[in-house]
Design a protein around this motif. Structure first.
Motif, PDB file in Angstrom:
ATOM      1  N   SER A   1     -14.884 -16.911  22.763  1.00  0.00           N
ATOM      2  CA  SER A   1     -15.688 -15.961  21.976  1.00  0.00           C
ATOM      3  C   SER A   1     -16.965 -16.682  21.554  1.00  0.00           C
ATOM      4  N   HIS A   2     -17.861 -15.963  20.878  1.00  0.00           N
ATOM      5  CA  HIS A   2     -19.060 -16.506  20.222  1.00  0.00           C
ATOM      6  C   HIS A   2     -20.104 -17.111  21.161  1.00  0.00           C
ATOM      7  N   SER A   3     -19.917 -18.374  21.581  1.00  0.00           N
ATOM      8  CA  SER A   3     -20.879 -19.020  22.482  1.00  0.00           C
ATOM      9  C   SER A   3     -20.139 -19.735  23.610  1.00  0.00           C
TER      10      SER A   3
ATOM     11  N   GLY B   1     -18.769 -20.677  15.830  1.00  0.00           N
ATOM     12  CA  GLY B   1     -18.604 -19.790  14.673  1.00  0.00           C
ATOM     13  C   GLY B   1     -17.230 -19.152  14.554  1.00  0.00           C
ATOM     14  N   SER B   2     -16.549 -18.907  15.664  1.00  0.00           N
ATOM     15  CA  SER B   2     -15.227 -18.285  15.584  1.00  0.00           C
ATOM     16  C   SER B   2     -14.185 -19.246  15.008  1.00  0.00           C
ATOM     17  N   PHE B   3     -14.423 -20.550  15.156  1.00  0.00           N
ATOM     18  CA  PHE B   3     -13.497 -21.508  14.548  1.00  0.00           C
ATOM     19  C   PHE B   3     -13.557 -21.340  13.027  1.00  0.00           C
TER      20      PHE B   3
ATOM     21  N   ALA C   1     -14.743 -18.689  11.351  1.00  0.00           N
ATOM     22  CA  ALA C   1     -14.445 -17.325  10.918  1.00  0.00           C
ATOM     23  C   ALA C   1     -12.974 -16.971  11.090  1.00  0.00           C
ATOM     24  N   TYR C   2     -12.346 -17.415  12.185  1.00  0.00           N
ATOM     25  CA  TYR C   2     -10.999 -16.928  12.482  1.00  0.00           C
ATOM     26  C   TYR C   2      -9.901 -17.985  12.372  1.00  0.00           C
ATOM     27  N   VAL C   3     -10.242 -19.268  12.502  1.00  0.00           N
ATOM     28  CA  VAL C   3      -9.211 -20.311  12.374  1.00  0.00           C
ATOM     29  C   VAL C   3      -9.247 -20.869  10.957  1.00  0.00           C
TER      30      VAL C   3
ATOM     31  N   GLY D   1     -18.661 -17.936   4.125  1.00  0.00           N
ATOM     32  CA  GLY D   1     -18.046 -17.930   5.451  1.00  0.00           C
ATOM     33  C   GLY D   1     -18.970 -17.349   6.493  1.00  0.00           C
ATOM     34  N   ALA D   2     -18.662 -17.629   7.758  1.00  0.00           N
ATOM     35  CA  ALA D   2     -19.520 -17.137   8.843  1.00  0.00           C
ATOM     36  C   ALA D   2     -19.133 -15.702   9.158  1.00  0.00           C
ATOM     37  N   MET D   3     -19.649 -14.760   8.363  1.00  0.00           N
ATOM     38  CA  MET D   3     -19.331 -13.353   8.636  1.00  0.00           C
ATOM     39  C   MET D   3     -20.451 -12.699   9.445  1.00  0.00           C
TER      40      MET D   3
ATOM     41  N   GLY E   1     -26.787  -8.903  18.199  1.00  0.00           N
ATOM     42  CA  GLY E   1     -27.353  -9.702  19.284  1.00  0.00           C
ATOM     43  C   GLY E   1     -28.477 -10.575  18.752  1.00  0.00           C
ATOM     44  N   ASN E   2     -29.230 -11.155  19.669  1.00  0.00           N
ATOM     45  CA  ASN E   2     -30.313 -12.082  19.290  1.00  0.00           C
ATOM     46  C   ASN E   2     -31.492 -11.924  20.233  1.00  0.00           C
ATOM     47  N   PHE E   3     -32.670 -12.232  19.717  1.00  0.00           N
ATOM     48  CA  PHE E   3     -33.891 -12.283  20.539  1.00  0.00           C
ATOM     49  C   PHE E   3     -34.406 -13.717  20.568  1.00  0.00           C
TER      50      PHE E   3
HETATM   51  P1  AMP Z   1     -17.114 -12.795  17.366  1.00  0.00           P
HETATM   52  O1  AMP Z   1     -16.192 -13.584  18.211  1.00  0.00           O
HETATM   53  O2  AMP Z   1     -18.192 -12.088  18.117  1.00  0.00           O
HETATM   54  O3  AMP Z   1     -16.375 -11.864  16.414  1.00  0.00           O
HETATM   55  O4  AMP Z   1     -17.896 -13.846  16.446  1.00  0.00           O
HETATM   56  C1  AMP Z   1     -17.265 -14.853  15.720  1.00  0.00           C
HETATM   57  C2  AMP Z   1     -18.029 -15.122  14.444  1.00  0.00           C
HETATM   58  O5  AMP Z   1     -19.344 -15.562  14.727  1.00  0.00           O
HETATM   59  C3  AMP Z   1     -18.182 -13.883  13.562  1.00  0.00           C
HETATM   60  O6  AMP Z   1     -18.111 -14.295  12.220  1.00  0.00           O
HETATM   61  C4  AMP Z   1     -19.545 -13.374  13.916  1.00  0.00           C
HETATM   62  O7  AMP Z   1     -20.121 -12.661  12.868  1.00  0.00           O
HETATM   63  C5  AMP Z   1     -20.325 -14.655  14.245  1.00  0.00           C
HETATM   64  N1  AMP Z   1     -21.281 -14.366  15.309  1.00  0.00           N
HETATM   65  C6  AMP Z   1     -20.991 -13.942  16.564  1.00  0.00           C
HETATM   66  N2  AMP Z   1     -22.101 -13.746  17.284  1.00  0.00           N
HETATM   67  C7  AMP Z   1     -23.131 -14.048  16.457  1.00  0.00           C
HETATM   68  C8  AMP Z   1     -24.546 -14.051  16.620  1.00  0.00           C
HETATM   69  N3  AMP Z   1     -25.119 -13.668  17.762  1.00  0.00           N
HETATM   70  N4  AMP Z   1     -25.289 -14.459  15.565  1.00  0.00           N
HETATM   71  C9  AMP Z   1     -24.711 -14.824  14.422  1.00  0.00           C
HETATM   72  N5  AMP Z   1     -23.405 -14.830  14.202  1.00  0.00           N
HETATM   73  C10 AMP Z   1     -22.609 -14.453  15.204  1.00  0.00           C
END
Ligand code: AMP
Ligand code: AMP
Length: 361
Positions: A26-28, A93-95, A97-99, A159-161, A257-259
């Protein structure tokens, strides 16, 4: 915290010729895996069964370890599989946020790229602020008592929400009304409200410089820059003011998303200095300091003042805009460099110099 000596012992048992790069799917993860493959590493994706399709259709994961919940990453058998595959995990970020930061730091015995201890400094609001303040960065004012609201502020939660649930208010009365409304609409929970804090809202544009610090070369690199695409705040300008008033819109900041961005060139020297100061302070607060990617979340005002409202001491999803290349990565490396690949390059260089212990914690 899992002692560094234990991580070094695990690294010692690894076959350094067969190191794999792993992360949660997930994430990146696509960014991290693609970069690892381009640097010649095998990749291991720990992901929810329903998300497997993505890591197969984009051919980036050599091995997939399916899990039910993200926290399954902590299970002994999953950790054993990762160690058997000589895996270095790249946290994102998922570490957080979710772990969970505590769980990761204390229970994840698989070697991590980066500095475990700094994750505490990233997720603790007061610690993070102290870090940025000591680095001499300009920060928005913050406070936590709603009765102190006087002027436009943004209400935030720890937290990374990804901006989820944030909202704007300008007085205590409006705050109480909006908070209730946000809970009713399911954007936030009652528990979130107990951890709320307010930041002075800075009017300006968002710029997120994406940095990499190499403890091998001791250099801070600027590898990209992005801004977010946020629902609903980025759509409000499409609605005429009269309709905005009529439907009583309450902007939210859920990132979708991102630009990519290129900044005015005269801003770059200051952005480099800011990155360097943050790295220098990180060495004092949590030796050996930042290892690898980090990002400053900034707002730049019309008088060119750069305010920093957050730091992420790990890869951010905004760096996905650079997969393949970005102008800044191009300036430094030529074609084909981006954050995921830069991480893998650092691991590769560390292996070649017999310095893996310097980048893995
Ligand atoms: P996700 O797996 O997409 O749910 O993302 C995991 C965590 O990273 C969540 O807390 C998201 O809000 C954050 N996140 C995911 N993608 C982005 C992004 N493009 N910019 C900032 N935060 C993000
Ligand atoms: P964050 O999750 O902290 O990165 O914030 C999500 C979004 O809220 C950012 O992308 C900005 O658009 C906005 N934001 C956060 N803090 C501030 C601030 N102090 N001033 C202005 N905008 C902010």
């Amino acid at each position: 915290m899992i002692p560094k000596t234990e991580i070094n012992t695990i690294l010692g048992e690894y076959d350094h010729g067969k190191i794999t790069v792993g992360t949660l799917g997930s994430h990146s993860a696509l960014n991290i895996f693609k970069g690892a493959k381009e640097e010649g590493f095998g990749t291991v994706c720990v992901c929810k069964k329903e998300n497997e399709i993505m890591y197969k259709r984009f051919p980036v994961a050599d091995q997939i370890i399916p899990i039910k919940e993200y926290t399954d990453l902590l299970h002994e058998d999953i950790q054993r599989k990762l160690k058997q595959a000589n895996t270095i995990l790249v946290p994102h970020g998922s570490f957080n946020a979710y772990v969970g930061t505590e769980e990761m730091i204390d229970q994840l015995h698989v070697p991590l790229f980066g500095n475990r201890e700094l994750l505490h400094w990233e997720t603790g609001r007061d610690k993070q602020r102290e870090w940025l303040r000591r680095a001499g960065l300009k920060l928005p004012k913050i406070f936590s008592d709603p009765e102190d609201i006087g002027g436009l502020v943004i209400a935030k939660f720890p937290g990374a929400m990804g901006g989820k649930g944030y909202f704007l208010v300008e007085s205590p009365e409006v705050f109480h009304k909006k908070a209730e409304d946000m809970v009713k609409r399911g954007h936030i929970t009652k528990e979130n409200l107990e951890n709320i804090h307010f930041q002075e809202y800075i009017i300006g544009v968002n710029v997120y410089p994406l940095y990499f610090y190499s403890p091998l070369t001791h250099e801070v690199e600027l590898l990209g820059m992005d801004r977010r695409y946020e629902s609903t705040v980025d759509s409000i300008g499409k609605i005429p003011a009269s309709e905005q008033l009529a439907i009583n819109v309450n902007p939210t900041y859920t990132v979708v998303g991102n630009f990519p961005i290129v900044a005015r060139e005269s801003l770059l020297p200051e952005l480099f200095r800011m990155g360097e100061n943050v790295v220098e302070v990180s060495k004092k607060i949590a030796p050996p300091g930042i290892i690898g990617p980090f990002c400053l979340e900034t707002v730049i005002t019309d008088d060119m003042k750069i305010y920093t409202f957050e730091i992420s001491a790990r890869i951010v999803a905004g760096s996905n805009v650079g997969i393949g290349t970005s102008p800044y990565a191009y300036l430094k490396y030529g074609e084909g460099m981006y954050m995921g690949r830069r991480i893998a390059r650092e691991i590769k260089n560390a292996i070649a110099n017999n310095e893996l212990e310097k980048v893995v914690y």
